[in-house]
Scaffold this active site. Structure first.
Site, short mmCIF file in Angstrom:
data_model
loop_
_atom_site.label_atom_id
_atom_site.label_comp_id
_atom_site.label_asym_id
_atom_site.label_seq_id
_atom_site.Cartn_x
_atom_site.Cartn_y
_atom_site.Cartn_z
N ARG A 89 48.30 -32.72 13.18
CA ARG A 89 47.83 -31.46 12.60
C ARG A 89 46.30 -31.35 12.63
O ARG A 89 45.77 -30.27 12.40
CB ARG A 89 48.36 -31.31 11.17
N LYS A 184 52.31 -16.00 5.14
CA LYS A 184 51.53 -17.06 4.49
C LYS A 184 50.06 -16.92 4.86
O LYS A 184 49.72 -16.86 6.03
CB LYS A 184 52.06 -18.43 4.91
N ARG A 186 46.43 -18.85 4.18
CA ARG A 186 45.76 -20.02 3.62
C ARG A 186 44.44 -19.61 3.00
O ARG A 186 43.56 -19.08 3.66
CB ARG A 186 45.56 -21.09 4.69
N ASP A 210 61.47 -25.73 8.30
CA ASP A 210 60.08 -25.98 8.69
C ASP A 210 60.05 -27.23 9.56
O ASP A 210 61.03 -27.98 9.63
CB ASP A 210 59.19 -26.16 7.47
#
Length: 282
Positions: A89, A184, A186, A210
């Protein structure tokens, strides 16, 4: 021969059965100064398949050592299977002076292998960071297997549109249901704003899907919003059940009926193995 990192022993055993290849004996040692040693006292065959989820810095080192041990045995080919790739990530420099950590670890792994397979990386583009042929394997379909057969008018929800393909794959494998996702946004590194979907979930069973559940904060917030809409049962599925810290408790408090994950990260919720999918790719 299959050689396993200490974090992937169950998956390695399943993979050996599925691929009809021998499972090698591996020993793991830790010295008083903190240094590690992963060894393969025995090896046979021309190909070594090193299976190691890099869930920690120690797991990364074990992987590099097993690759090197296979070369010492004279393996003609080394294939590295990353069921879960740590640092995946961190696939860009988020600020001035930041490293691209995914690229750094990919380059290190590339030095000891001829080929890399990784399961559902957060971004498929990280395969380009490797200096050897690398490909991603989609194991999301395996998540349909542990779901109850009696789901009521199921809705397969993704926490955001970026993981919508996982929801679609699980739905298609299950064979029934509709797909939707949460919006979503952030706010910061630790704060995410969730906007509910418009799909009517009243009395319907919802499966939230997910690729990875780490802290469980975003997922538990999404489930709490569903509970406010008189949802039926809520199940959570993910390929990589990291479930760090109190993630499992957060999900239970939010009203999740059950959590299902694969064995890319071996946890109590790892109800299904990606072994058959990896064996096909090998």
């Amino acid at each position: 021969m299959i050689l396993s990192g200490s974090a992937s022993q169950s998956l390695a055993a399943t993979l050996a059965d599925e691929s009809n290849e021998p499972l090698g004996f591996v020993e793991y040692e830790s010295f008083p100064d903190g240094e590690l040693l992963a060894t393969a006292p025995e090896f046979e065959g021309g190909r070594a398949v090193v299976v190691a989820s890099t869930v920690s810095s120690d797991a990364h080192l074990e992987l590099l050592q097993l690759q090197d041990a296979a070369r010492e045995w004279g393996a003609e080919e080394v294939v590295t299977v990353l069921p879960y790739m740590g640092y995946a990530r961190q696939d860009r420099a988020f600020d001035r002076g930041h490293p691209i950590s995914a690229r750094a670890v990919a380059r290190a792994i590339s030095t000891g292998t001829d080929r890399v397979l990784t399961v559902n990386p957060h971004e498929e583009a990280i395969c380009d960071f490797f200096d050897v042929p690398a490909e991603s394997i989609d194991a999301a379909g395996r998540l349909a297997e542990p779901l109850p057969d009696d789901l009521t008018d199921p809705v397969f929800l993704s926490p955001d549109d970026g993981a919508l393909d996982i929801a679609e794959t699980v739905r298609d494998t299950y064979g029934d249901g509709v797909i939707d996702y949460f919006e979503k946004k952030r706010i910061s590194g630790s704060e995410v704003e969730i906007t509910p979907s418009d799909t009517d979930v009243t009395g319907r069973d919802v499966i939230v899907t997910d690729d990875i559940i780490a802290t469980g904060s975003t997922m538990s917030e999404a489930v709490s919003l569903l509970q406010e809409r008189d949802v039926g049962r809520v199940f959570v599925t993910c390929v990589h059940p990291m479930l760090a810290r109190n993630a499992r408790t957060k999900l239970a408090q939010a009203g999740v009926e059950a959590v299902f994950g694969t064995d890319t990260i071996e946890r109590a919720v790892s109800q299904v193995s990606v072994g058959p999918t990896v064996a096909d790719a090998l």
